[in-house]
Write an enzyme that holds these catalytic residues in place. Sequence first.
Site, PDB file in Angstrom:
ATOM      1  N   PHE A  69       0.616  -1.419  -0.016  1.00 20.29           N
ATOM      2  CA  PHE A  69      -0.392  -0.024  -0.036  1.00 20.29           C
ATOM      3  C   PHE A  69       1.138   1.233   0.239  1.00 20.29           C
ATOM      4  O   PHE A  69       1.649   1.337   0.708  1.00 20.29           O
ATOM      5  CB  PHE A  69      -0.437  -0.143   1.346  1.00 20.29           C
ATOM      6  CG  PHE A  69      -1.868  -1.189   0.921  1.00 20.29           C
ATOM      7  CD1 PHE A  69      -3.214  -1.283   0.718  1.00 20.29           C
ATOM      8  CD2 PHE A  69      -1.656  -2.282   2.155  1.00 20.29           C
ATOM      9  CE1 PHE A  69      -4.422  -1.843   0.550  1.00 20.29           C
ATOM     10  CE2 PHE A  69      -2.359  -3.131   2.563  1.00 20.29           C
ATOM     11  CZ  PHE A  69      -3.401  -2.747   1.850  1.00 20.29           C
ATOM     12  N   ASP A  70       0.796   2.422  -1.006  1.00 19.22           N
ATOM     13  CA  ASP A  70       1.534   3.395  -1.447  1.00 19.22           C
ATOM     14  C   ASP A  70       0.754   4.014   0.544  1.00 19.22           C
ATOM     15  O   ASP A  70      -0.009   3.755   0.946  1.00 19.22           O
ATOM     16  CB  ASP A  70       0.476   4.386  -2.051  1.00 19.22           C
ATOM     17  CG  ASP A  70       1.530   5.838  -1.709  1.00 19.22           C
ATOM     18  OD1 ASP A  70       2.360   6.122  -1.741  1.00 19.22           O
ATOM     19  OD2 ASP A  70       0.204   6.511  -2.336  1.00 19.22           O
ATOM     20  N   MET A  71       0.845   5.150   1.059  1.00 14.49           N
ATOM     21  CA  MET A  71       0.396   5.824   1.457  1.00 14.49           C
ATOM     22  C   MET A  71      -0.273   6.936   1.408  1.00 14.49           C
ATOM     23  O   MET A  71      -1.436   7.287   1.440  1.00 14.49           O
ATOM     24  CB  MET A  71       1.603   6.643   3.068  1.00 14.49           C
ATOM     25  CG  MET A  71       1.000   6.595   4.189  1.00 14.49           C
ATOM     26  SD  MET A  71       2.470   6.982   5.306  1.00 14.49           S
ATOM     27  CE  MET A  71       2.219   8.713   4.785  1.00 14.49           C
TER      28      MET A  71
END
Length: 226
Positions: free
Chosen positions: A15-17
Amino acid sequence: MTAAAGGAPLEAALFDMDGTLFDSEPLWDVSLADLAAMLGGRLSAETRRRVVGGNLRDTARIVQEDLGVEADVEESAAWLLERTRQLFALGVPWRPAARSVVESVRRQGIPTALVTSSHRVLVDEVLAQLDPGMFDTVVCGDEVTHPKPHPEAYLTAAERLRADPRNCVALEDSAKGIAAALAAGCLVVAVPEDGGALADGHGAVVVPLETVTVDRLASLLAARTG
């Protein structure tokens, strides 16, 4: 592991933040506007779009170029980092449905990673607001030699999770992040707040975040590998 019939197992979710799981872009709007004001100017909307998903030093450089200001890029980057940290410390909200997506992945026993261009000092502010152990590993922008759009961060996350990147799904919201995950070999699902901003997907499958389920991720991976 979860897999659709006849497909490869979903070995990990990456997951990107910023902008993907957390609604932090408005906080970046503030810190970037403050940086521009500190440098004696005002940030254009086009430059704000250009820096989404970028690393801190490049962001500071682009802001200075936009303003036509000659200043020390490292000093500007350090100023921007500290101002953003102050804002993050006040609280960074989840995007709608984002927390349930991560929790559903974890309930299935699928390893998770947070893979971000943000520096560790910012990430730690976010992690301090979450339940411990929500992510099995975290790769930050200042912990890799080559930040996004280079694939190093995603390759590092997959290696730490002992997963084949080709059997990992990455959730992203920016063109730079999508390019990084694709170059690493991941299936990329784009979940931007503004779907029109990534109308062609840049090679990713564009879906609304609220429609993401473990079964859907597994099916998308199976369709690619089947």
